[in-house]
Design an enzyme around this catalytic site. Structure first.
Site, PDB file in Angstrom:
ATOM      1  CE  LYS A   1      20.559 -52.235 -73.970  1.00  0.00           C
ATOM      2  NZ  LYS A   1      20.937 -52.442 -72.546  1.00  0.00           N
TER       3      LYS A   1
ATOM      4  CB  SER B   1      21.577 -48.868 -71.135  1.00  0.00           C
ATOM      5  OG  SER B   1      21.698 -50.266 -71.032  1.00  0.00           O
TER       6      SER B   1
ATOM      7  CB  SER C   1      20.688 -51.766 -68.463  1.00  0.00           C
ATOM      8  OG  SER C   1      21.491 -50.627 -68.307  1.00  0.00           O
TER       9      SER C   1
END
Ligand code: GLN
Length: 485
Positions: A78, A153, A177
């Site tokens: 990420k 997210s 997330s």
């Protein structure tokens, strides 16, 4: 079978047997990215050259006897994990050109194992959101249905695993997330206990809630990745000095003697009937595997959203104060004064959702409102924690849905942030309480969209959590599944 289709555990066997090289495995993932990422858009940056170099080095290490579980395994990160010399944008224009001078601890640990890092994945700006549509750059697509959100997210980390562009990825979870995009994309995602994994080098959203965790194609791979990233780190004062068990050791222990709690408060109005059906099937699977099913109560669940949406923005407003255009990140060039430079840089650099959170958080912390909002929210947070402590007196894991509905069309909630906040109701309490939670694929909606099942356990009981998750996966038969792309 293409090499990219292998799970981490399967690839490990082939790499160690010499029937596959990390170079070929990495090439296979890079080719896969080239063929599908035009549509899926998991990646903000693919570090092809570095990845191939790391793969070559891994092949040498394997030949020389390196037995680390992730040596030679291609993974995606990420884009809020600091990577030395590689852009880390956090999905934000304000960090678009930010190149960290150091690696996050988790990145360092993966590199020390000899893992191959394929690149950085798309995410909501500063991890604020539930669809990844708040990314200032590419927005990932759900691999199971074009035009549907991959969740957020950590949407890019989820879609990359689901589309088999990498063998596993890391995400971060502040209010769901990791678990939510895992659920919407039909993969496994685990949020470890707060303090289990070092946050050093993770760009902070809400420091008392953030945790880094693995996203993978099956539960065994999640356990393998947990082994690699867990542990005390003197550079993160909230990381805990606690021994790290071998998380793969508990997987095959069955469910005999494990009590599975069903929280009444998680099965209320607003829950999609197909999602409820998938979770009921999960309960049956665990029961058939020998678990004892018990009813539990988490009475303060209804306050979770309100508490989270005060505490998380409050911490975010404080953390994001550092982006003033001075030391790093975007700087407005034509400002007339210092104050003007701060204002211009922040106005141009932050997106709408981030600005909204800064406003809420600054308000909640301001003098005169602090007691009514931040302090009160912190007190209710303690009650939420106590709910879980009480519940774990009568059960070992809690089963529930991850999200109230399967994935939805992109743009469906734009202009209505509150409706998205409300959809976080089932995941945020784990962050407020600091306990571990996992999303495991449970089934599909009639439209062919994945539906995950959430399990939560007591602090530092990821072993039991993974054990139950493994049994669930055996029952559903949904390990390592990929849609036609
Ligand atoms: N959807 C939640 C939010 O918008 C959770 C985000 C997260 O876990 N990073 O804050």
């Amino acid at each position: 079978m293409n090499p990219y289709e292998l799970s981490i555990a399967q690839a490990r066997t082939e790499l160690d047997n010499g029937t596959l090289s990390s170079r070929d495995l990495t090439r296979s993932c890079l080719d896969r990215i080239k063929s599908v990422d035009g549509r899926i858009q998991s990646f903000l940056l693919v570090t092809e050259e570095e990845a191939l170099q790391q793969a070559e080095s891994a092949d040498k290490q394997i030949a020389a006897g390196n037995v680390a579980a992730l040596c030679g395994i291609p993974l995606a990160m990420k884009d809020l994990l600091c990577t030395e010399g590689v852009t880390t944008s956090c999905g934000s224009k304000i960090l678009e050109n930010f190149v960290p001078p150091y690696d996050a601890t988790v990145i360092e640990k993966l590199k020390n194992q000899g893992a191959v890092l394929l690149g950085k994945t798309s995410m909501d700006e500063f991890a604020m959101g539930s669809t990844s549509e708040n990314c200032a750059f590419a927005v990932p697509d759900n691999p199971w249905k074009a035009g549907y959100v991959a969740g957020g997210s950590s949407g890019g980390s989820a879609s990359a695993v689901a589309a088999m562009e990498c063998l596993g990825s890391l995400g971060s979870d502040t209010g769901g997330s990791i678990r939510q995009p895992a659920s919407l994309c039909g993969i496994v995602g685990i949020k470890p206990t707060y303090g289990r994994v070092s946050r050093y080098g993770l760009v902070a959203f809400a420091s008392s809630l953030d945790q880094i965790g693995p996203m993978s194609r099956d539960v065994t791979d999640a356990a393998i990745m947990m082994n690699a990233i867990s542990g005390y780190d003197p550079r993160d004062s909230t990381s805990v000095q606690q021994s790290v068990p071998d998380f793969t050791a508990s997987l095959k222990k069955g469910m005999e003697g494990i009590r599975v709690g069903i929280p009444a408060e998680y099965f209320t109005a607003g829950l999609d009937s197909e999602v409820a059906g998938v979770v009921e099937n999960g309960v049956q699977i665990l029961k058939d595997a020998g678990a004892e099913i018990v009813d539990i109560r988490l009475p303060h669940t209804e306050y979770c959203v309100a508490v989270y949406y005060l505490i998380a923005p409050a911490e975010a407003s404080s953390n994001l104060a550092r982006y003033d255009g001075v030391a790093y990140g975007m700087r407005s060039e034509d400002a007339s004064s210092l104050e003007n430079m701060y204002r211009e840089s922040r106005s141009a650099g932050f997106g709408d959702e981030v600005k909204r959170r800064i406003l809420i958080g600054t308000y909640a912390l301001s003098s005169g409102y602090y007691d009514a909002y931040y302090k009160k929210a912190s007190q209710v947070r303690t009650l939420i924690l106590q709910d879980f402590q009480k519940a774990y007196e009568s059960c070992d894991v809690i089963i529930s849905p991850v999200t109230p509905t399967p994935s939805w069309k992109k743009g469906a909630h734009s202009g209505d942030p509150l409706s998205l906040y409300l959809s976080d109701i089932l995941t945020i309490s784990a962050n407020l309480a600091g306990i571990p939670g996992i999303s495991v694929p449970g089934g599909f909606s009639k439209d062919g969209l994945p539906v995950g099942i959430q399990l939560q356990a007591a602090h530092f009981r990821e072993d039991t959590l993974l054990q139950a998750a493994y049994n669930l996966e055996l029952g559903t038969g949904l390990a390592n599944k990929c849609p036609e792309l």
